[in-house]
Motif scaffolding. Structure first.
Motif, PDB file in Angstrom:
ATOM      1  N   ILE A   4       0.875  -1.166   0.000  1.00 29.78           N
ATOM      2  CA  ILE A   4       0.000   0.000   0.000  1.00 29.78           C
ATOM      3  C   ILE A   4       0.910   1.214   0.000  1.00 29.78           C
ATOM      4  N   CYS A   5       0.600   2.180  -0.809  1.00 27.49           N
ATOM      5  CA  CYS A   5       1.371   3.419  -0.815  1.00 27.49           C
ATOM      6  C   CYS A   5       0.402   4.563  -0.541  1.00 27.49           C
ATOM      7  N   VAL A   6       0.472   5.133   0.652  1.00 22.91           N
ATOM      8  CA  VAL A   6      -0.362   6.268   1.003  1.00 22.91           C
ATOM      9  C   VAL A   6       0.469   7.508   0.709  1.00 22.91           C
ATOM     10  N   LEU A   7       0.131   8.208  -0.359  1.00 27.42           N
ATOM     11  CA  LEU A   7       0.964   9.318  -0.792  1.00 27.42           C
ATOM     12  C   LEU A   7       0.721  10.596  -0.014  1.00 27.42           C
ATOM     13  N   VAL A   8      -0.496  10.972   0.143  1.00 29.62           N
ATOM     14  CA  VAL A   8      -0.808  12.142   0.951  1.00 29.62           C
ATOM     15  C   VAL A   8      -2.108  11.860   1.665  1.00 29.62           C
ATOM     16  N   CYS A   9      -2.125  12.089   2.939  1.00 30.19           N
ATOM     17  CA  CYS A   9      -3.343  11.862   3.706  1.00 30.19           C
ATOM     18  C   CYS A   9      -3.730  13.180   4.343  1.00 30.19           C
ATOM     19  N   ALA A  10      -4.909  13.615   4.080  1.00 32.21           N
ATOM     20  CA  ALA A  10      -5.350  14.895   4.633  1.00 32.21           C
ATOM     21  C   ALA A  10      -6.703  14.715   5.302  1.00 32.21           C
ATOM     22  N   LEU A  11      -6.813  15.191   6.506  1.00 26.07           N
ATOM     23  CA  LEU A  11      -8.091  15.224   7.191  1.00 26.07           C
ATOM     24  C   LEU A  11      -8.587  16.654   7.052  1.00 26.07           C
ATOM     25  N   LEU A  12      -9.640  16.805   6.318  1.00 32.03           N
ATOM     26  CA  LEU A  12     -10.137  18.143   6.014  1.00 32.03           C
ATOM     27  C   LEU A  12     -11.489  18.363   6.674  1.00 32.03           C
ATOM     28  N   LEU A  13     -11.741  19.565   7.008  1.00 30.02           N
ATOM     29  CA  LEU A  13     -12.961  19.913   7.700  1.00 30.02           C
ATOM     30  C   LEU A  13     -13.597  21.095   7.008  1.00 30.02           C
ATOM     31  N   ALA A  14     -14.780  20.903   6.471  1.00 29.08           N
ATOM     32  CA  ALA A  14     -15.473  22.007   5.817  1.00 29.08           C
ATOM     33  C   ALA A  14     -16.190  22.828   6.877  1.00 29.08           C
ATOM     34  N   ALA A  15     -15.945  24.100   6.892  1.00 30.44           N
ATOM     35  CA  ALA A  15     -16.580  24.996   7.860  1.00 30.44           C
ATOM     36  C   ALA A  15     -17.123  26.203   7.101  1.00 30.44           C
ATOM     37  N   GLY A  16     -18.296  26.015   6.546  1.00 33.97           N
ATOM     38  CA  GLY A  16     -18.853  27.078   5.727  1.00 33.97           C
ATOM     39  C   GLY A  16     -17.973  27.264   4.510  1.00 33.97           C
ATOM     40  N   GLY A  38      -0.084  -1.300  12.604  1.00 32.58           N
ATOM     41  CA  GLY A  38      -0.864  -2.213  13.414  1.00 32.58           C
ATOM     42  C   GLY A  38      -0.600  -3.646  12.975  1.00 32.58           C
ATOM     43  N   SER A  39      -1.572  -4.491  13.164  1.00 30.17           N
ATOM     44  CA  SER A  39      -1.403  -5.908  12.854  1.00 30.17           C
ATOM     45  C   SER A  39      -1.273  -6.157  11.363  1.00 30.17           C
ATOM     46  N   GLY A  40      -0.502  -7.181  11.020  1.00 33.17           N
ATOM     47  CA  GLY A  40      -0.360  -7.612   9.636  1.00 33.17           C
ATOM     48  C   GLY A  40       0.583  -6.790   8.789  1.00 33.17           C
ATOM     49  N   ILE A  41       1.266  -5.797   9.368  1.00 37.58           N
ATOM     50  CA  ILE A  41       2.147  -4.924   8.604  1.00 37.58           C
ATOM     51  C   ILE A  41       3.563  -5.511   8.613  1.00 37.58           C
ATOM     52  N   THR A  42       4.165  -5.645   7.431  1.00 41.47           N
ATOM     53  CA  THR A  42       5.516  -6.196   7.328  1.00 41.47           C
ATOM     54  C   THR A  42       6.561  -5.125   7.063  1.00 41.47           C
ATOM     55  N   SER A  43       6.168  -3.991   6.518  1.00 44.22           N
ATOM     56  CA  SER A  43       7.082  -2.861   6.329  1.00 44.22           C
ATOM     57  C   SER A  43       6.289  -1.576   6.465  1.00 44.22           C
ATOM     58  N   PHE A  44       6.952  -0.541   6.983  1.00 41.96           N
ATOM     59  CA  PHE A  44       6.260   0.712   7.288  1.00 41.96           C
ATOM     60  C   PHE A  44       7.304   1.816   7.273  1.00 41.96           C
ATOM     61  N   ALA A  45       7.350   2.603   6.200  1.00 38.82           N
ATOM     62  CA  ALA A  45       8.398   3.614   6.063  1.00 38.82           C
ATOM     63  C   ALA A  45       7.890   4.836   5.314  1.00 38.82           C
ATOM     64  N   THR A  46       8.412   5.992   5.696  1.00 40.71           N
ATOM     65  CA  THR A  46       8.068   7.259   5.066  1.00 40.71           C
ATOM     66  C   THR A  46       9.260   7.762   4.258  1.00 40.71           C
ATOM     67  N   SER A  47       8.991   8.168   3.020  1.00 37.27           N
ATOM     68  CA  SER A  47      10.029   8.808   2.214  1.00 37.27           C
ATOM     69  C   SER A  47       9.402   9.412   0.974  1.00 37.27           C
ATOM     70  N   VAL A  53       3.558   1.079   2.960  1.00 35.73           N
ATOM     71  CA  VAL A  53       3.183   0.017   3.881  1.00 35.73           C
ATOM     72  C   VAL A  53       3.101  -1.302   3.120  1.00 35.73           C
ATOM     73  N   GLY A  54       3.795  -2.305   3.635  1.00 36.86           N
ATOM     74  CA  GLY A  54       3.679  -3.646   3.086  1.00 36.86           C
ATOM     75  C   GLY A  54       2.938  -4.520   4.082  1.00 36.86           C
ATOM     76  N   HIS A  55       2.174  -5.461   3.591  1.00 36.49           N
ATOM     77  CA  HIS A  55       1.457  -6.349   4.509  1.00 36.49           C
ATOM     78  C   HIS A  55       1.329  -7.728   3.902  1.00 36.49           C
ATOM     79  N   ASN A  56       1.099  -8.718   4.753  1.00 37.68           N
ATOM     80  CA  ASN A  56       0.959 -10.100   4.308  1.00 37.68           C
ATOM     81  C   ASN A  56      -0.321 -10.733   4.827  1.00 37.68           C
TER      82      ASN A  56
END
Length: 133
Positions: A4-16, A38-47, A53-56
């Protein structure tokens, strides 16, 4: 192994017309910006602007930073935007971590992922928003 490659994660909040946002851009190698494996993760790195994230397992988990200590404020319609690449189609789950209680299903939600790279804009369920996440 699935990746899994999470490239950008943004939590956004609309306020009007204005938006408050919390962005995890993963620009600094080795800085997971509070996200943990968490569980099931075999690799976890930021760059290079991505959390890789790798998982099996068919049920891998990654966890958000503590949302109690660092809440998003200023609106009522939060959503998450994730640029994600997955090798398999399936249901993925996001846990919002709170230090005032243990990790639980009540602080998480599922979303469907299609194999390949795709941009997902996921509305955070109202029950999580009402808990101050």
């Amino acid at each position: 192994m699935r990746n899994i490659c999470v490239l950008v994660c943004a939590l956004l909040l609309a306020a009007g017309a204005a938006q408050a946002q919390k962005v995890w851009s993963f620009e600094t190698a080795g800085n997971n910006e509070g996200w943990t494996q968490g569980s099931g993760i075999t690799s976890f790195a930021t760059s290079g602007g991505s959390l890789n994230v790798g998982h099996n397992t068919s049920d891998p988990n990654i966890y958000s930073p503590d949302m109690t200590a660092s809440p998003v404020a200023g609106g009522s319609l939060p959503w998450i935007k994730i640029d994600l690449e997955a090798t398999v189609t399936g249901d993925y789950q996001i846990f919002f971590i709170r230090t005032d209680r243990g990790i639980g299903e009540e602080d998480s939600f599922f979303f469907r992922v299609t194999a390949g790279r795709q941009l997902y804009q996921i509305h955070v369920p109202r029950r999580l928003n009402e808990q101050g996440k």
